[in-house]
Design a protein around this motif. Structure first.
Motif, PDB file in Angstrom:
ATOM      1  N   ALA A 101       0.820  -1.217   0.000  1.00 50.47           N
ATOM      2  CA  ALA A 101       0.000   0.000   0.000  1.00 50.47           C
ATOM      3  C   ALA A 101       0.852   1.264   0.000  1.00 50.47           C
ATOM      4  N   GLY A 102       1.918   1.287   0.768  1.00 54.09           N
ATOM      5  CA  GLY A 102       2.769   2.465   0.800  1.00 54.09           C
ATOM      6  C   GLY A 102       3.446   2.714  -0.531  1.00 54.09           C
ATOM      7  N   TYR A 103       3.854   1.640  -1.209  1.00 54.54           N
ATOM      8  CA  TYR A 103       4.510   1.784  -2.506  1.00 54.54           C
ATOM      9  C   TYR A 103       3.531   2.326  -3.529  1.00 54.54           C
ATOM     10  N   LEU A 104       2.332   1.788  -3.565  1.00 49.07           N
ATOM     11  CA  LEU A 104       1.344   2.256  -4.532  1.00 49.07           C
ATOM     12  C   LEU A 104       0.958   3.707  -4.255  1.00 49.07           C
ATOM     13  N   GLU A 105       0.851   4.069  -2.984  1.00 48.57           N
ATOM     14  CA  GLU A 105       0.489   5.444  -2.634  1.00 48.57           C
ATOM     15  C   GLU A 105       1.569   6.418  -3.089  1.00 48.57           C
ATOM     16  N   ARG A 106       2.831   6.055  -2.896  1.00 45.71           N
ATOM     17  CA  ARG A 106       3.918   6.934  -3.329  1.00 45.71           C
ATOM     18  C   ARG A 106       3.949   7.061  -4.845  1.00 45.71           C
ATOM     19  N   ARG A 107       3.588   6.000  -5.560  1.00 41.13           N
ATOM     20  CA  ARG A 107       3.583   6.051  -7.017  1.00 41.13           C
ATOM     21  C   ARG A 107       2.454   6.935  -7.546  1.00 41.13           C
ATOM     22  N   ARG A 108       1.323   7.010  -6.832  1.00 35.46           N
ATOM     23  CA  ARG A 108       0.155   7.774  -7.288  1.00 35.46           C
ATOM     24  C   ARG A 108       0.206   9.241  -6.897  1.00 35.46           C
ATOM     25  N   ARG A 109       1.035   9.587  -5.940  1.00 38.73           N
ATOM     26  CA  ARG A 109       0.989  10.948  -5.417  1.00 38.73           C
ATOM     27  C   ARG A 109       1.470  11.938  -6.466  1.00 38.73           C
ATOM     28  N   PRO A 110       0.860  13.080  -6.515  1.00 41.00           N
ATOM     29  CA  PRO A 110       1.263  14.091  -7.499  1.00 41.00           C
ATOM     30  C   PRO A 110       2.630  14.680  -7.154  1.00 41.00           C
ATOM     31  N   ARG A 111       3.318  15.127  -8.173  1.00 42.18           N
ATOM     32  CA  ARG A 111       4.603  15.802  -7.975  1.00 42.18           C
ATOM     33  C   ARG A 111       4.357  17.151  -7.311  1.00 42.18           C
ATOM     34  N   GLY A 112       5.360  17.620  -6.611  1.00 43.77           N
ATOM     35  CA  GLY A 112       5.261  18.950  -6.027  1.00 43.77           C
ATOM     36  C   GLY A 112       4.577  18.986  -4.680  1.00 43.77           C
ATOM     37  N   THR A 113       4.546  17.862  -3.944  1.00 44.49           N
ATOM     38  CA  THR A 113       3.916  17.869  -2.630  1.00 44.49           C
ATOM     39  C   THR A 113       4.887  18.282  -1.534  1.00 44.49           C
ATOM     40  N   TRP A 114       6.165  18.493  -1.878  1.00 42.34           N
ATOM     41  CA  TRP A 114       7.156  18.895  -0.887  1.00 42.34           C
ATOM     42  C   TRP A 114       6.885  20.321  -0.419  1.00 42.34           C
ATOM     43  N   GLN A 115       7.029  20.525   0.896  1.00 45.99           N
ATOM     44  CA  GLN A 115       6.817  21.846   1.478  1.00 45.99           C
ATOM     45  C   GLN A 115       8.114  22.310   2.143  1.00 45.99           C
ATOM     46  N   LEU A 116       8.500  23.526   1.870  1.00 48.17           N
ATOM     47  CA  LEU A 116       9.684  24.112   2.487  1.00 48.17           C
ATOM     48  C   LEU A 116       9.344  24.515   3.917  1.00 48.17           C
ATOM     49  N   THR A 117      10.167  24.082   4.870  1.00 43.99           N
ATOM     50  CA  THR A 117       9.949  24.475   6.268  1.00 43.99           C
ATOM     51  C   THR A 117      10.812  25.692   6.585  1.00 43.99           C
ATOM     52  N   ALA A 118      10.644  26.234   7.761  1.00 39.03           N
ATOM     53  CA  ALA A 118      11.437  27.386   8.189  1.00 39.03           C
ATOM     54  C   ALA A 118      12.784  26.962   8.765  1.00 39.03           C
ATOM     55  N   GLU A 119      13.029  25.657   8.836  1.00 34.42           N
ATOM     56  CA  GLU A 119      14.266  25.159   9.430  1.00 34.42           C
ATOM     57  C   GLU A 119      15.446  25.320   8.475  1.00 34.42           C
ATOM     58  N   ARG A 120      16.589  25.616   9.030  1.00 32.99           N
ATOM     59  CA  ARG A 120      17.839  25.689   8.279  1.00 32.99           C
ATOM     60  C   ARG A 120      18.902  24.936   9.069  1.00 32.99           C
ATOM     61  N   GLU A 121      19.783  24.260   8.372  1.00 38.78           N
ATOM     62  CA  GLU A 121      20.882  23.523   8.994  1.00 38.78           C
ATOM     63  C   GLU A 121      22.173  23.923   8.294  1.00 38.78           C
TER      64      GLU A 121
END
Length: 100
Positions: free
Chosen positions: A50-70
């Motif tokens: 299920a996790g593999y199929l979900e990752r394959r179906r998810r749309p591109r661009g779901t990454w969110q930039l956080t306020a954290e910096r390292e």
């Protein structure tokens, strides 16, 4: 399951299937069928994870930039932290780069 774990599971399933077929061909009592059935269950479970199929179906661009910096202590670069709310994965990328 990770990509390497998926590969290992499919290789084990293939070897078990071959072993089951060879046992079935060599004997008359059907001893290879349970091994072949186990191989089929491993293969189906791995392919339809299920996790593999979900990752394959998810749309591109779901990454969110956080306020954290390292700071990368090896290179001295400032890294931005990106978060994927679907998988919970975090990525540390140099400033200005975007995850795929």
């Amino acid at each position: 399951m990770t990509q390497n774990g998926r590969i290992v599971a499919l290789v084990v399933a293939a070897l078990a299937a071959i072993g089951g077929v060879l046992m079935q061909a060599a004997g008359k009592d059907g001893g290879g069928f349970p091994l072949f059935l186990l191989a089929a269950m491993i293969a189906v479970g791995t392919v339809f994870d299920a996790g593999y199929l979900e990752r394959r179906r998810r749309p591109r661009g779901t990454w969110q930039l956080t306020a954290e910096r390292e700071i990368d202590h090896q290179s001295g670069q400032i890294l931005e932290v990106w978060y994927d709310p679907i998988s919970g994965e975090r990525r540390y990328l140099p400033t200005g780069e975007r995850p795929d």
